[in-house]
Motif scaffolding. Structure first.
Motif, PDB file in Angstrom:
ATOM      1  N   ARG A 138      55.788  18.969 -85.443  1.00 18.51           N
ATOM      2  CA  ARG A 138      55.222  17.608 -85.442  1.00 18.51           C
ATOM      3  C   ARG A 138      55.437  16.942 -86.808  1.00 18.51           C
ATOM      4  N   ILE A 139      55.361  17.728 -87.873  1.00 16.28           N
ATOM      5  CA  ILE A 139      55.614  17.163 -89.209  1.00 16.28           C
ATOM      6  C   ILE A 139      57.086  16.775 -89.327  1.00 16.28           C
TER       7      ILE A 139
ATOM      8  N   LEU B 155      44.141  17.156 -83.202  1.00 18.29           N
ATOM      9  CA  LEU B 155      44.842  16.487 -84.304  1.00 18.29           C
ATOM     10  C   LEU B 155      44.365  15.054 -84.504  1.00 18.29           C
TER      11      LEU B 155
ATOM     12  N   THR C 299      49.317  17.708 -90.610  1.00 19.75           N
ATOM     13  CA  THR C 299      49.897  16.770 -89.635  1.00 19.75           C
ATOM     14  C   THR C 299      48.974  15.565 -89.469  1.00 19.75           C
TER      15      THR C 299
ATOM     16  N   ASN D  43      52.289  23.910 -85.755  1.00 19.71           N
ATOM     17  CA  ASN D  43      52.343  22.449 -85.762  1.00 19.71           C
ATOM     18  C   ASN D  43      53.521  21.882 -86.555  1.00 19.71           C
ATOM     19  N   TRP D  44      54.322  22.760 -87.167  1.00 14.12           N
ATOM     20  CA  TRP D  44      55.379  22.255 -88.039  1.00 14.12           C
ATOM     21  C   TRP D  44      56.340  21.270 -87.353  1.00 14.12           C
TER      22      TRP D  44
END
Ligand SMILES: *Cc1c(COP(=O)(O)O)cnc(C)c1O
Length: 430
Positions: free
Chosen positions: A309-310, A217, A252, A306-307
Motif C-alpha cells: 500500500r505504501i 487503516l 500507511t 502493508n508495504w
C-alpha cells in the motif's frame, strides 16, 4: 467508495465489501481507487477529535455509509484521547495508548468492530483470529457485547506475557479464547485452515479482523490529524513523524493523511532489527531475513504485509519517495533511547523508544519531531523495569484485568479439535 485489489485491478469493491472480505483475490490488498485531497485543513484542525474524524472518514469513504451511521460509529469507537506530550524542545510523543487495551490498535480495532456491526444486517458472524499479544486484546475489547458477532481468539499457550493474556481472556460473553499448545505460527496456520474449510468458513460466517483490513487503516488516519491539531499553526509545516513499524499499517495511515493534504514534512520508518524496509529504501532490494526476536516484539515482522500500500501511494504519484526515510535500531540503542527518555522525565516502552532514537538522528533545529507512542509502558512492564531499574505501576484497566479469572479453553495443535470446539460453541448461535 471504490477500492481496487492491488494484485488484480478487475477485483473492485465498495468499502463495506472490503471490510467484510479483508483480503481480495490472490491475497491482494484493497486500496482506494482515488484519494482526493481535502481542501479545508485549517478548519478541520480547529475541530474536536470526534467531529473532525467523522469528516475525514466520510471524505475517505465517499459518504458510503449514511451520515448518522458513521457519526454513531465514530462516537462509540473514539471515546478516548490522543494527547501530544512534550519530552523536550520541539520533540513530542503522540500517546496513542489511552484506549481500553492501552495500545494504538484500539483505534483501528474499535472502528472496525463498529463498522462491521452496522454493515452485517444482523446476520451472525464469527471473527476468528490468532494473536501473539496486542491484537487479541484490542479485537476482544472492540467486539465485546456486539450483538450477533462472536469472536474466537487463538493464542500460543505460555508464550505471551501474563498481562497481555489477562487483557483478553477475562472478558467472557461473546469473546471466546483458546490457548493452543504450540507457537504463534501454528495458531495462524489453524486460522488459515479454518478459512479453507467450507463447513467452518460458511457455516460460521468467518471474518478475520486482521491488520490488513482497510477499516483499521482509515481509522488510524484520524490520529495524525489529531496530532497536528495540537501543534501551533505556525509550526505545522515543519512536522516530522517517526513511526515505530512492524506491519506498516501505522505508517500507511500517516501517508494517507499526508495525501489528504495534512502538511506533514516527512516520515521516518523506524524498525527494530527486523529491518527489511530500511534496507530496501537504501538499496532498492527487497530481501527479507529470518524474523528475529527483540524487546519491541510487536514489530518483529520481516515481511510487512502493508508495504504494497505504501508502494502504491508512491507509484500512483500521490507522494514522492523522498518523503520517507528508513532507519533500524538495534537492541542496545533501543535501551539507550529508553534511558535517554527517562532522563528527560518521560518513561516510555521499547516500541516508542525505537521511533524516538530514529527521529533524533536527523531532526533539524527548525523541525518539530513527533514519535508515536504505540503502547503504554505498563504493557511491557518487565522490560521497562529491567532497563530503567525502576518500578512501573499498572494503570487501572490492567490492574482490573489482572485481578479477574481467565476463561480460556485449552486445545492441542489439532485442527479437528478446534473445529469441534468452535461448532459446539457457536452453531446454535447461527
Ligand atoms: C502493532 C504494533 C506496532 C507496529 O505497528 P504496524 O502498524 O504493524 O507497523 C508498534 N508498536 C506496538 C506497541 C504495536 O502493538
Amino acid at each position: 467508495m471504490e477500492l481496487v485489489n492491488l494484485k488484480d485491478a478487475s477485483d473492485a469493491v465498495t468499502f463495506a465489501e472490503a471490510v467484510k472480505k479483508g483480503l481480495g483475490k490472490h491475497q491482494g490488498l484493497y486500496f482506494p481507487k482515488k484519494i482526493k485531497p481535502m481542501d479545508n485543513i485549517d478548519e478541520l484542525l480547529a475541530l474536536p477529535l470526534v467531529e473532525r474524524s467523522i469528516k475525514v472518514l466520510s471524505h475517505l469513504t465517499e459518504n458510503e455509509l449514511p451520515a448518522e451511521t458513521l457519526e454513531s460509529i465514530v462516537k462509540t469507537a473514539f471515546y478516548f484521547e490522543a494527547p501530544l506530550v512534550q519530552v523536550k524542545e520541539n520533540v513530542f510523543n503522540l500517546e496513542l495508548f489511552h484506549g481500553p487495551t492501552l495500545a494504538f490498535k484500539d483505534f483501528g480495532g474499535r472502528f472496525m468492530a463498529q463498522v462491521l456491526s452496522k454493515i452485517t444486517d444482523g446476520a451472525p458472524i464469527t471473527i476468528l483470529t490468532a494473536t501473539s499479544g496486542d491484537t487479541g486484546a484490542a479485537v476482544a475489547h472492540a467486539f465485546h457485547g456486539i450483538e450477533n458477532i462472536n469472536v474466537v481468539i487463538l493464542y500460543p499457550k505460555g508464550k505471551i506475557s501474563q498481562l497481555q493474556e489477562k487483557l483478553f481472556t477475562t472478558i467472557g460473553g461473546n469473546i471466546h479464547t483458546v490457548a493452543i499448545d504450540a507457537d504463534f505460527d501454528a495458531c495462524q496456520q489453524l486460522v488459515k485452515t479454518a478459512f479453507d474449510d467450507p463447513d467452518v468458513r460458511d457455516g460460521l460466517h468467518l471474518n478475520s479482523a486482521n491488520s490488513i483490513n482497510i477499516s483499521r487503516l482509515l481509522a488510524q488516519v484520524c490520529y495524525y490529524f489529531e496530532a497536528m491539531s495540537q501543534v501551533p499553526a505556525e509550526k505545522r509545516k515543519d512536522v516530522v513523524f517517526s513511526v515505530p513499524s512492524g506491519n506498516f499499517g501505522n505508517l500507511t495511515a500517516g501517508m494517507i493523511a499526508k495525501t489528504l493534504g495534512l502538511p506533514i514534512k516527512r516520515f521516518v520508518a523506524a524498525t527494530n532489527l527486523n529491518d527489511t524496509v530500511p534496507r530496501y529504501l537504501k538499496t532498492g532490494e527487497w530481501a527479507p531475513n529470518k524474523t528475529v526476536a527483540t524487546i519491541s516484539n510487536a514489530m518483529d515482522v520481516s515481511q510487512p504485509n502493508n508495504w504494497p500500500r505504501i508502494e502504491a501511494l508512491i507509484e500512483q504519484g500521490y507522494l514522492p519517495k523522498e518523503i520517507l526515510q528508513g532507519d533500524a535500531i538495534d537492541e542496545e540503542y533501543t535501551q539507550v533511547a529508553m534511558k535517554q527518555l527517562a532522563a528527560l522525565g518521560y518513561v516510555s516502552e521499547p516500541h516508542a523508544a525505537v521511533a524516538y532514537r530514529s527521529l533524533m538522528k536527523d531532526l533539524q533545529d527548525d523541525e518539530v519531531g513527533i514519535f508515536l507512542g504505540t503502547a503504554h509502558p505498563a504493557k511491557f512492564r518487565e522490560t521497562v523495569e529491567n532497563v530503567l531499574g525502576q518500578p512501573i505501576s499498572l494503570p487501572q484497566a490492567l490492574a482490573d484485568a489482572v485481578a479477574k479469572e481467565a476463561f480460556s479453553a485449552d486445545l492441542p495443535n489439532d485442527y479437528e479439535a478446534l473445529k469441534a470446539h468452535m461448532i459446539s460453541l457457536l452453531q446454535d448461535k447461527q
